[in-house]
Structures are given as structure tokens and as C-alpha cells.
Write an enzyme that holds these catalytic residues in place. Structure first.
Site, PDB file in Angstrom:
ATOM      1  N   ARG A  54       1.873 -59.387  79.351  1.00 40.00           N
ATOM      2  CA  ARG A  54       2.281 -58.258  78.667  1.00 40.00           C
ATOM      3  C   ARG A  54       1.762 -56.783  79.493  1.00 40.00           C
ATOM      4  O   ARG A  54       0.546 -56.816  79.747  1.00 40.00           O
ATOM      5  CB  ARG A  54       1.798 -57.953  77.268  1.00 40.00           C
ATOM      6  CG  ARG A  54       2.493 -59.183  76.260  1.00 40.00           C
ATOM      7  CD  ARG A  54       1.978 -59.234  74.953  1.00 40.00           C
ATOM      8  NE  ARG A  54       2.584 -60.293  74.007  1.00 40.00           N
ATOM      9  CZ  ARG A  54       2.438 -61.389  73.964  1.00 40.00           C
ATOM     10  NH1 ARG A  54       1.405 -61.909  74.837  1.00 40.00           N
ATOM     11  NH2 ARG A  54       3.133 -62.252  73.343  1.00 40.00           N
ATOM     12  N   HIS A  60       6.550 -60.308  80.651  1.00 39.09           N
ATOM     13  CA  HIS A  60       7.358 -61.162  81.596  1.00 39.09           C
ATOM     14  C   HIS A  60       8.231 -60.606  82.299  1.00 39.09           C
ATOM     15  O   HIS A  60       8.984 -61.297  82.713  1.00 39.09           O
ATOM     16  CB  HIS A  60       7.597 -62.368  81.056  1.00 39.09           C
ATOM     17  CG  HIS A  60       6.641 -63.467  80.357  1.00 39.09           C
ATOM     18  ND1 HIS A  60       5.389 -63.390  80.736  1.00 39.09           N
ATOM     19  CD2 HIS A  60       6.598 -64.410  79.067  1.00 39.09           C
ATOM     20  CE1 HIS A  60       4.517 -64.425  80.243  1.00 39.09           C
ATOM     21  NE2 HIS A  60       5.403 -64.982  78.883  1.00 39.09           N
ATOM     22  N   HIS A  87       5.702 -70.849  83.917  1.00 41.68           N
ATOM     23  CA  HIS A  87       5.563 -70.781  82.336  1.00 41.68           C
ATOM     24  C   HIS A  87       5.954 -72.053  81.851  1.00 41.68           C
ATOM     25  O   HIS A  87       6.984 -72.021  80.907  1.00 41.68           O
ATOM     26  CB  HIS A  87       6.405 -69.708  81.747  1.00 41.68           C
ATOM     27  CG  HIS A  87       5.936 -69.160  80.421  1.00 41.68           C
ATOM     28  ND1 HIS A  87       5.979 -70.110  79.395  1.00 41.68           N
ATOM     29  CD2 HIS A  87       5.396 -68.184  79.934  1.00 41.68           C
ATOM     30  CE1 HIS A  87       5.309 -69.547  78.227  1.00 41.68           C
ATOM     31  NE2 HIS A  87       5.185 -68.256  78.628  1.00 41.68           N
ATOM     32  N   ASP A 121      -3.466 -67.725  71.949  1.00 44.82           N
ATOM     33  CA  ASP A 121      -2.184 -66.935  72.806  1.00 44.82           C
ATOM     34  C   ASP A 121      -3.043 -65.886  73.651  1.00 44.82           C
ATOM     35  O   ASP A 121      -2.888 -64.540  73.731  1.00 44.82           O
ATOM     36  CB  ASP A 121      -1.061 -66.243  72.036  1.00 44.82           C
ATOM     37  CG  ASP A 121       0.069 -65.805  72.971  1.00 44.82           C
ATOM     38  OD1 ASP A 121      -0.130 -66.111  74.192  1.00 44.82           O
ATOM     39  OD2 ASP A 121       0.850 -65.067  72.520  1.00 44.82           O
ATOM     40  N   GLU A 126      -1.092 -70.378  81.914  1.00 47.22           N
ATOM     41  CA  GLU A 126      -0.344 -69.564  82.847  1.00 47.22           C
ATOM     42  C   GLU A 126      -1.505 -69.111  83.632  1.00 47.22           C
ATOM     43  O   GLU A 126      -1.936 -67.964  82.996  1.00 47.22           O
ATOM     44  CB  GLU A 126       0.481 -68.619  82.272  1.00 47.22           C
ATOM     45  CG  GLU A 126       1.310 -69.051  81.076  1.00 47.22           C
ATOM     46  CD  GLU A 126       1.743 -68.249  80.088  1.00 47.22           C
ATOM     47  OE1 GLU A 126       2.276 -67.110  80.503  1.00 47.22           O
ATOM     48  OE2 GLU A 126       1.673 -68.541  78.766  1.00 47.22           O
TER      49      GLU A 126
END
Length: 380
Positions: free
Chosen positions: A105, A130, A204, A278, A344
Site C-alpha cells: 500500500r 499493488h 503474491h 496482514d 510477500e
């Protein structure tokens, strides 16, 4: 849901892989269907002598499948996704694609270089995520090389023109996937620009080491992340700038911890914000010239082990919180919350707006490079 516009594939330079000896890894190129508008998609399957294989398709330079044996030798695909290329367009999600220009982000979809502010599409509420509404995951990449041998490999390229999604500079991007006979899939990413810009590329993939679509999902699988700090986020999932200690929190994966142990622990406000994990972890190793360990995951039931290595300083751990049962994936499996995890490797989220995080800037004559590795093995 996001729908993009598609670039036609250019003429591929390598028609087929050279012949390989029986004990070497092989690369086989083939068609992989077409997109709804008729654009043909290709895929290259890399296979090692130990039974590990990976299929990479030109749409999004995507790791479409990754097959690995368990402790009994049973091979399963451990990545989520679809069985056909068209579904990646009609039911989009991030299933193994190469993401960029900037993975993760960027707050407010804005950043500045040399005093000039650039604005990006907002595709994650108030953020750009992304790469924007048409990131690199939605391009049809061009195959330039396919090889069999000690390491079977495929190289794909694409060009992102100046102004693409608001980013400055024309960017030429190359991604090479290489598979050896020991279960290591190496992904080399590089990019060259003709003007100052920002770049942050990653893969990803979402994994389930029990095999995609398994009945038990990922929560019993044990994860280790060698990071004593992580980056807490605000309500928009943007890092606050703090590098917080993981000790004594549900973010402490410095020793093996089941993914599901605290994924629903609402006593931690960070878990509430992310609907689970996350979050970016600050790797103890920092940025390195050679890949270092970012995470290790073991499935006690199957014995499969996945290690993720990277040259980058951070890794985003995502526990599949937004997979809501509306995705029907491979072999008609319905994917639900907790059916896959992503690791990631990357620069920290929103680095262009957080000087203390370092720099994501790339200049002419100074290419961007990232090497990451997915290494599978078996625990007895």
C-alpha cells in the site's frame, strides 16, 4: 473486484526449451488457453528430478502452480489459484502474480520525488494497492528465454510506460523463475528506468502446505519469522511509522507458532484491524546482497516445509482474511478465510512516504533488483 485492460503478447523469442539429461530439471513451454478477449496465454512448466514442479504463465508472470511431495511422496499443488487463464480475469484476485510497480500500500495514492508529487489510482479505499487498478499482475508478459539443465528456467519481460498508473519513468521489467533439483524455486526480479521512480516488486502466492483446497486449511501449520519487530498499522492498514517489538505479542513468530493460534485474538487491536494477520515484519537480517531467511512454515500433518528467502528487508504475512467463499478455485475448490497464507518479501509498505523506512527510489543507470526463493522440503 478489479478488471483491467490487457496488452497483447509480443512474439516470443524462445520456441521451446533445449533437451535435457534425465537427471536435470526440465522446462516445457505450452499454450495455456486464452483471455476472454482472445489474447493467447502461454505457460512454462519447470520440473525437478525430486518431483517438485512449478508452472509459470505469461498473464501476470504468475506462479500458477507449485507441486511438492509430502513425507510419503504424495505430490500436491500447494498454491491457490485457478485451473484456466480466463478465470484470473473474470474472477480476479492475487494468486501468485508478480505485483508492482509498488507492492503493498501507498497511503492516499500519493508520493513525491524531487519535490514533485505523483498521484496514483485508489483501488484500496483511500490507498493505492499493488500498483493500482492495472498493476503488473494484469499485463501479459513476453517470454524471452526457456532453459532446461541444472536449473530449469523461464524469463519474462514487460514494459510499463511513463505515466502508467501515475508512476514516472518508463520501466523495463524482467522476471526469471529458476527451479533446481533440490526444491528451490528462485525468482529474480529486476527493473530499469529512464527517469527517477519508485519500485517494489514481489510475488503474491497464497500457500496451503496440505495442498490447496485442503479440508483443514492453514491454521495448524507452524510458522517462524526471524523478525523481532513489525510495523503496526492504522485503520487503513497503513504503517504508523513505529517499529514495534513482537516480544510478548501475538506477532512473535521468532519460534514456531501455529498460524491459527492467535489469528482471531481480538484482544490485540492490530488483529482486529487486519481481520487477522496482514502485517509487515522487519526482518532481523535487513536488506542483504544474497537471499536470507524471511520465513519458514511447516505442516505437521503432511511434513511439507516451505522456506522463503529474500534480499529485501521486510516480509508481509497475510493469513487469507479476505478470502470469503466467493472464489471457486482449482479443482472446483471453494476458497474461504484461512485457506491460504501469503509471505510477500518486499520493502516496507508506504516506504515512499516514510523516510525512516529507507528508500524505494530507482534512478537511471541504477537498476532495481530483488531475489527471492521459495524452497520446499520435507520434515520427517
Amino acid at each position: 473486484m478489479r478488471h483491467g485492460h490487457w496488452t497483447a503478447p509480443l512474439l516470443a523469442l524462445a520456441a521451446s526449451a533445449p533437451a535435457a539429461s534425465a537427471d536435470a530439471a526440465t522446462a516445457v513451454r505450452a499454450g495455456f488457453g486464452a483471455l476472454p478477449d482472445g489474447i493467447a496465454i502461454e505457460a512454462v512448466t519447470l520440473t525437478g528430478s525430486n518431483g517438485v514442479s512449478a508452472r509459470i504463465m505469461t498473464l501476470g508472470a504468475t506462479l500458477q502452480s507449485f507441486n511438492a511431495p509430502d513425507r510419503d511422496g504424495k505430490v500436491a499443488d500447494i498454491t491457490l489459484g485457478y485451473d484456466d487463464a480466463a478465470s484470473y480475469v473474470t474472477r480476479p484476485n492475487f494468486w501468485g502474480q508478480t505485483v508492482g510497480r509498488y507492492a503493498n500500500r501507498i497511503a492516499g495514492g500519493t508520493f513525491a520525488i524531487d519535490g514533485r508529487t505523483y498521484r496514483l489510482p485508489l483501488n484500496d479505499k483511500t490507498n493505492s494497492l499493488h500498483g493500482g487498478t492495472r498493476g503488473f499482475d494484469q499485463y501479459v508478459w513476453r517470454i524471452t528465454d526457456v532453459r532446461s539443465g541444472p536449473q530449469a528456467s523461464v524469463t519474462m519481460v514487460m514494459r510499463s510506460p511513463a505515466g502508467d498508473q501515475g508512476y514516472p519513468g518508463t520501466l523495463d521489467v524482467t522476471v526469471t523463475y529458476s527451479l533446481d533439483d533440490k526444491g528451490a524455486l528462485t525468482i529474480d526480479m529486476s527493473a530499469k528506468t529512464d527517469a527517477p521512480t519508485i519500485v517494489n516488486l514481489t510475488n503474491h502466492a497464497l500457500f496451503d502446505l496440505a495442498g490447496e483446497g485442503s479440508s483443514g486449511g492453514i491454521y495448524a501449520q507452524k510458522m517462524t519469522i526471524p523478525a523481532r519487530r513489525y510495523t503496526p498499522v492504522d485503520a487503513a492498514l497503513i504503517p504508523t511509522g513505529e517499529l514495534a517489538a513482537v516480544a510478548g505479542t501475538v506477532f512473535d513468530f521468532t519460534t514456531p507458532r501455529a498460524i491459527g493460534l492467535s489469528v482471531r485474538d481480538g484482544r490485540d487491536p492490530q488483529i482486529v484491524i487486519g481481520r487477522g494477520y496482514d502485517h509487515n515484519f522487519v526482518l532481523d537480517k535487513g536488506a542483504t546482497d544474497e537471499p536470507g531467511l524471511a520465513a519458514r512454515v511447516e505442516d505437521p500433518a503432511s511434513g511439507r516445509v516451505l522456506e522463503v528467502l529474500t534480499t529485501e528487508p521486510g516480509v508481509q504475512f497475510y493469513s487469507g482474511n479476505f478470502i470469503d467463499g466467493t472464489y471457486v478455485g482449482k479443482r472446483r475448490h471453494v476458497y474461504r478465510m484461512g485457506d491460504g497464507f501469503a509471505l510477500e518479501p518486499q520493502k516496507f509498505p508506504n516506504t515512499p512516504n516514510q523516510p525512516s523506512f529507507g528508500s524505494a527510489r530507482v534512478d537511471p543507470g541504477k537498476p532495481y533488483r530483488h531475489r527471492m526463493v521459495y524452497r520446499v522440503s520435507v520434515s520427517r
